[in-house]
Motif scaffolding. Sequence first.
Motif: not given
Length: 358
Positions: A158-169
């Motif tokens: 069970a896996l995911a990219n839990g923190e890609p680039t936030y929209e609006g950085m």
Amino acid sequence: AHGGFARGVEGLADGRLGWPIEKYFRHLDEQIAILRGHGIVPFVTPLFYGFGWRGLDVIGPTADPGEAATFARFLAERYDDGPVVWLAGADGTGHEPAVAAMGRAIRDTTSAPVGIHYNPWQRPTAHADEPWCDFHLIQTGHAGEHRAELLSAYGDRALANGEPTYEGMDGGKAGRGDWQRHEAWSNFCAGGTLSCFYGAASLWQWKRDGEDDLWGPWCAAPEDWRGAMAFPGAAFPGVVARIVDGLGAAEWTPSIDRARGRRCAVAADGTTLAYAESPGVVHLAPETEGGAVTVYDSATGAVLQETTVVAPDPHMGFAVAVDRPAVVTVTPPARRGCGRGVRQRFPPRTGRSGPSRS
């Protein structure tokens, strides 16, 4: 931020996890109730291990394991009256002493899922075989890069990219709009078995209203949380959820052959989902013969065409032409007409032990 921050336990400024401050947790009770009231399951981490408010230190890496376990148990008991997902580690290595202590304490208290979130330069393998650890969340940072390949090596849990680039950085410029669409679909197909995650920079600010940007535009967006509600990229994770949920399938793994090189994931029952990031042809492997094909607009979820895999070429498979970035799904013949509207969730537990791998 409208209110800044507050300390939730006594002794925190001295590096201790003392008695919880009731006023703080009454406020947190209200926030969690609001989320649940809107059908949102909160992710809760008792301690943080990365950057604190405005880059200051946090207690996670040096927390006493016994005090951390007591604090985690207090939280698990307080919020076990509704849906919640727990992070025993957040923005760290996953190997800090308090992580395992909190993970065990939470698991002894509740059957809710428990996982670990990592900083951008860590392999998501800490405590992978421990009975309390259900899932892992990698982080690809905030430089506006697509790094879905980092998920491919760990697609068996069970896996995911839990923190890609936030929209609006970066002052409102990074990760905007269609960037989030591609990020969501590519992460799912690369092995994001917990689907995709999204963040808005306006919900993560290192300043209060009326203050200057002490850290510059990198960590601040020009809108507040109200403006973030209208960010164009915020809609795409919902599109992923609607399409995947409608398939009623689970235990997805990446595949490089089922869609002949296109980004693709295959469920345990043979259901196929391929993502075409650009117009062209999706070649479905001969194994999909007889399956029901549905082509969706990857941005809106609208159905563009439906057909059946008939007489696929032995080498190139069955060709499906798409005129825009699209998602192509194939339901095996034995499942045609089944599974619509089923939401994939964590598998039910029979007890409080045994890690989840689907």
